[in-house]
Each structure stands twice: as structure tokens, then as C-alpha cells.
Design a protein around this motif. Sequence first.
Motif, PDB file in Angstrom:
ATOM      1  N   UNK A 284       0.838  -1.205   0.000  1.00 32.15           N
ATOM      2  CA  UNK A 284       0.000   0.000   0.000  1.00 32.15           C
ATOM      3  C   UNK A 284       0.869   1.250   0.000  1.00 32.15           C
ATOM      4  N   UNK A 285       1.965   1.241   0.776  1.00 36.28           N
ATOM      5  CA  UNK A 285       2.881   2.390   0.775  1.00 36.28           C
ATOM      6  C   UNK A 285       3.530   2.571  -0.595  1.00 36.28           C
ATOM      7  N   UNK A 286       3.857   1.481  -1.275  1.00 38.19           N
ATOM      8  CA  UNK A 286       4.431   1.586  -2.614  1.00 38.19           C
ATOM      9  C   UNK A 286       3.437   2.222  -3.577  1.00 38.19           C
ATOM     10  N   UNK A 287       2.181   1.840  -3.464  1.00 43.36           N
ATOM     11  CA  UNK A 287       1.141   2.411  -4.323  1.00 43.36           C
ATOM     12  C   UNK A 287       0.970   3.894  -4.025  1.00 43.36           C
ATOM     13  N   UNK A 288       0.984   4.256  -2.749  1.00 43.40           N
ATOM     14  CA  UNK A 288       0.842   5.659  -2.360  1.00 43.40           C
ATOM     15  C   UNK A 288       2.015   6.483  -2.866  1.00 43.40           C
ATOM     16  N   UNK A 289       3.232   5.953  -2.754  1.00 48.30           N
ATOM     17  CA  UNK A 289       4.406   6.673  -3.247  1.00 48.30           C
ATOM     18  C   UNK A 289       4.365   6.842  -4.754  1.00 48.30           C
ATOM     19  N   UNK A 290       3.832   5.871  -5.464  1.00 49.71           N
ATOM     20  CA  UNK A 290       3.740   5.962  -6.923  1.00 49.71           C
ATOM     21  C   UNK A 290       2.758   7.046  -7.344  1.00 49.71           C
ATOM     22  N   UNK A 291       1.780   7.319  -6.496  1.00 59.58           N
ATOM     23  CA  UNK A 291       0.787   8.349  -6.797  1.00 59.58           C
ATOM     24  C   UNK A 291       0.958   9.551  -5.879  1.00 59.58           C
ATOM     25  N   UNK A 292       2.188   9.854  -5.494  1.00 60.68           N
ATOM     26  CA  UNK A 292       2.445  10.904  -4.512  1.00 60.68           C
ATOM     27  C   UNK A 292       2.132  12.311  -5.031  1.00 60.68           C
ATOM     28  N   UNK A 293       1.962  12.500  -6.306  1.00 55.75           N
ATOM     29  CA  UNK A 293       1.662  13.819  -6.857  1.00 55.75           C
ATOM     30  C   UNK A 293       0.237  14.261  -6.615  1.00 55.75           C
TER      31      UNK A 293
END
Length: 72
Positions: free
Chosen positions: A34-43
Motif C-alpha cells: 500500500x505504501x508503494x502504491x501511495x508513493x507511486x501516486x504521490x503527486x
Amino acid sequence: MINSPSVDCLIEQLGTDGQPLSRYALCVVVAKRARQIIEATSGTSTSSTEVIKELAIASQEIAAGKIKCVKD
């Protein structure tokens, strides 16, 4: 709350050689993805509902067999 896929299904999916994974390990794997997904959409802006969404996405990926648990 995530109802689908079930916790038991996710534990069996991540287990190896007939041995199911522990619930703690499942939590770690889902949270990390979930953190990886959030970081990928951090913009984009994040809210509490989006975090639940990312956990659901991570759980669905595990149920689909896209995510594997590797012990160090």
C-alpha cells in the motif's frame, strides 16, 4: 474494513508449501505494498479514504497472485 478478499484467503495465497503465513506477516506485506502504491501516486492529494483504497488494491493484488512474500 476490507471484506473481499477474506483474510484467510490472503493468508493461504501468501503461504508456501502448504504452510499459511501469519496474520502479522500478512499485515506487513499489505502495508508495504500500500505504501508503494501511495508513493507511486504521490503527486495527487491524499485523504483517509484513499488510504483504505490503497489497502484494498494491495489485498486484491495478493489474492490475484501478483504479490509474493519473500523471507529474508
